[in-house]
Scaffold this active site. Structure first.
Site, short mmCIF file in Angstrom:
data_model
loop_
_atom_site.label_atom_id
_atom_site.label_comp_id
_atom_site.label_asym_id
_atom_site.label_seq_id
_atom_site.Cartn_x
_atom_site.Cartn_y
_atom_site.Cartn_z
N ASP A 197 0.82 -1.21 0.00
CA ASP A 197 0.00 0.00 0.00
C ASP A 197 0.86 1.27 0.00
O ASP A 197 0.75 2.12 0.88
CB ASP A 197 -0.94 -0.01 1.21
CG ASP A 197 -1.98 1.10 1.14
OD1 ASP A 197 -2.39 1.45 0.02
OD2 ASP A 197 -2.36 1.62 2.20
N GLU A 438 4.31 -8.17 6.89
CA GLU A 438 3.08 -8.88 6.52
C GLU A 438 3.32 -10.00 5.50
O GLU A 438 2.73 -10.02 4.42
CB GLU A 438 2.04 -7.89 6.00
CG GLU A 438 1.65 -6.85 7.04
CD GLU A 438 0.49 -5.97 6.63
OE1 GLU A 438 0.02 -6.10 5.49
OE2 GLU A 438 0.06 -5.14 7.46
N TYR A 482 -5.65 -3.35 12.49
CA TYR A 482 -6.37 -2.08 12.32
C TYR A 482 -7.79 -2.18 12.87
O TYR A 482 -8.77 -2.10 12.13
CB TYR A 482 -6.35 -1.68 10.84
CG TYR A 482 -4.98 -1.24 10.40
CD1 TYR A 482 -4.57 0.08 10.57
CD2 TYR A 482 -4.08 -2.14 9.86
CE1 TYR A 482 -3.30 0.49 10.20
CE2 TYR A 482 -2.80 -1.74 9.49
CZ TYR A 482 -2.42 -0.43 9.66
OH TYR A 482 -1.15 -0.03 9.29
N GLU A 518 1.73 -1.78 13.92
CA GLU A 518 0.90 -0.88 13.12
C GLU A 518 -0.52 -0.85 13.69
O GLU A 518 -1.09 -1.90 14.00
CB GLU A 518 0.83 -1.31 11.65
CG GLU A 518 2.13 -1.17 10.88
CD GLU A 518 1.96 -1.56 9.43
OE1 GLU A 518 0.81 -1.55 8.91
OE2 GLU A 518 2.98 -1.90 8.78
#
Length: 636
Positions: A197, A438, A482, A518
């Site tokens: 991203d 990731e 998230y 994160e």
């Protein structure tokens, strides 16, 4: 041209194969025996026509100036260092997939022919490149964000003008680091897709340097603090010399006041004893953070004359860890910082020194002590500032969202780690190696340990703790999640318990320290809702606060050692309807101005610094609101 044919050409014909540079990769530094000349500036730049993307090879553009050769392609001006994507106003260049060409001329003084060796070094070319000097292939490199160099003495014309030509290919495929996919659109244009991203910026992103060394020279230096006591430090060193001359190696450690505090003679390997050492401390842990000595290496001939000299900034510090903690210089540290990106308007990932200093000043202003080089190695000039300011770094290689491992991909992954560790092994700011971000599959940490066992390893995991097995091999657990954004968006009231439950599960499964690497949510600057609503500045503040509650509960448990907001500043991504001009999770805008969350996180980070290190909060942390004076009012 069909897609399979294009990919075959990209892979086999025109993109260099990956290879580990067998020697050192010391940053070019001037000394009595070395000269450094920058080749930064305005270069010529050509994007081949899509109808014949390999015309540059077909017509040997590297044999003459691009302005003479590329008669059917427009020659543009391109600043180096910079990513080329956002420099022009042409979307075709911004979204270009495949080869581009650079060249420029430079002058080599005639007396350089008597110096010994002349080298050319690129801080980074993304993703792959070939380099010619005066029409002769001088070097090749694959994997962006890492430096490469080669001796070019034999290709030069001394006392005359010379030309350097670079072919750069930004194509990402199944066995590149990072990975990507390419497809051919109905229009005939190649389209690059990837799962990470952030925008796939490309070009000569970092400085280009021409420099000299003697024929017998210092090729590599390794230093390591092996023992710390209150009044004594032991610094182990290992020096590699290349050349035929019979030399004596003299080593000196010099403090900031230019006093020699330790010396050794005649041996390329040894241990220096430093009495009453000044240690390298992280920002906020000491009144004088980031203390650097100069590790000076001199090569002397049989007559005692100086042949070569190199000065390496070093810090005296140790990193140790247990199954619940991380220690710097034997003191427990709590990490509070960011994930970041090399990203800015116009220059993309190109090195921008004013921006580098601004970013680190903002890191200090907000009270952070660490960041992760997500998701690739950052420029050496950035790392220099972190060393000097005492900002800790988790150093990450370019393996982001890696999946479908094949032998060639694994080989390149190991090469990227080798080159990263070779480059940054001596940096006191680097406290941890991150093997991947990731990953979609299991990773092997043994390769990192074979290169450097003095720092812990980690992997930023995104999968569920119940299915991950790769974290068995690392020293410290890192996970990304998230809550309130990609998971249960809008439901802020469940965040705290979710975070506590998952972090605890990671520790219970692997019995290692845990970092939340994160968390966060996109925020459009200037968008306000009361009560808070998704994408608003109020929502981001509330989302952070719910995580803070979880972190404080986890800190009390004893195994939780760090919190990293995603992200330091907004950054550009590929075009998608889920992004409005890029990723907006930054607490700072892309132009490095604070959102409401920056002031909120600043109050927390300074509170943590006060709790852990007795740091004194800045006076402007809170603005005046009201006095505590109580007035005696007469009854009406």
């Amino acid at each position: 041209m069909s897609l399979p044919a294009a990919l075959c050409l990209v892979l086999m014909a025109h993109v260099c194969s990956a290879d580990i540079h067998r020697g050192g990769i010391l940053y070019p530094r001037e000394s009595e025996t070395r000269q450094v000349v920058s080749l930064d500036g305005i270069w010529n730049f050509v994007v081949p026509n899509t109808s014949n993307p390999f015309i540059g090879f077909d017509f040997h553009w590297y044999k003459k100036d691009l302005k003479e050769q590329a008669v059917k392609s427009k020659v543009l001006l391109m600043p180096v260092p910079s990513s080329y994507n956002d420099i022009t106003t042409d979307w075709r260049i911004r979204d270009h997939v495949g080869l581009v060409w650079y060249d420029r001329t430079f002058f080599v003084p005639k007396y350089w022919s008597e110096i010994g060796r002349i080298w050319l070094r690129f801080g980074s070319v993304s993703y792959a490149s070939q380099v010619w000097i005066n029409g002769q292939l001088a070097m090749s490199h694959e994997i962006g964000h890492l430096p490469f160099h080669s001796e070019i003495t034999q290709y030069l014309k001394f006392g005359k003008e010379n030309r350097v030509t670079v072919a750069c290919d930004n194509t990402l495929l199944a066995d590149t680091i990072p990975q990507g996919r390419v497809e051919e659109l109905e229009s005939g244009r190649l389209y690059q897709s990837y799962t990470f991203d952030f925008f796939n910026y490309a070009g000569i992103d970092r400085p280009v340097m021409l420099y000299t060394t003697p024929k017998t020279y210092i090729d590599d230096i390794s230093v390591l603090t092996i023992e710390l006591q209150p009044s004594l430090a032991l610094l182990e060193y290992n020096i590699t010399i290349v050349g035929d001359a019979n030399v004596t190696c003299r080593v000196s450690l010099i403090d900031k006041h230019r006093n020699v505090v330790a010396t050794a003679d005649e041996d390329v390997y040894g241990v220096l004893r430093i009495e009453n050492p000044q240690l390298w401390w992280p920002y906020l842990m000491h009144p004088e953070p980031g203390y650097l000595y100069t590790f000076q290496v001199e090569l002397l001939d049989d007559y005692g004359d100086l042949l070569d000299k190199y000065n390496l900034p070093v810090g005296l510090r140790t990193v140790t860890w247990t199954n619940t903690s991380l220690l710097i210089n034997n003191y427990q540290v709590y990490l509070h910082g960011f994930g970041r990106h090399e990203d800015a308007d116009i220059r993309g990932k190109g090195l921008d020194l004013p921006l580098v200093v601004r970013d680190h000043n903002l890191v200090k202003w907000v009270g952070a002590n660490v960041y992760r080089t997500s998701h690739y190695p950052y420029a050496e000039e950035i790392m220099d500032v972190a060393d000097e300011m005492g900002i800790m770094i988790i150093d990450e290689c370019s393996s982001v969202n890696t999946e479908f491992f094949i032998d060639s991909l694994l080989a390149k992954h190991k090469i990227s780690l080798t080159e990263l560790i070779k480059r940054d092994k001596n940096r006191p700011s680097v406290i941890m190696w991150s093997a991947a971000n990731e990953p979609r599959t299991q990773k092997v940490i043994e390769h990192i340990k074979s290169l450097d066992s003095s720092r812990p390893t980690t992997i930023a995991e995104a999968q569920n703790v119940n299915v991950v097995e790769s974290s068995r091999y690392v020293d410290i657990i890192s996970f990304n999640r998230y809550n309130g954004w990609y998971n249960n968006e809008g439901n802020l009231d469940i965040i705290t318990d979710y975070v506590v439950k998952e972090a605890t599960a990671w520790h219970q499964k692997f019995r290692k320290p845990v970092i939340m690497q994160e968390y966060g949510g996109d925020t459009l600057e200037g968008l306000h809702f009361a009560p808070g609503y998704i994408w608003s500045e109020e929502y981001q503040v509330e989302l952070l606060s719910k995580h803070f509650e979880a972190f404080d509960r986890l800190r009390a448990s004893g195994f939780f050692i760090g919190e990293f907001i995603w992200n330091f500043a907004d950054f550009k991504t590929a075009q998608t309807y889920t992004r409005v001009g890029g990723n907006k999770k930054g607490i700072f805008t892309r132009s490095r101005q604070p959102k409401a969350s920056a002031h909120h996180i600043r109050r927390r980070y300074w509170a943590l610094a006060s709790e852990y290190y007795n740091a004194t909060p800045p006076r402007d942390l809170t603005s005046y609101v009201a006095s505590r004076v109580r007035l005696n009012l007469d009854e009406l």
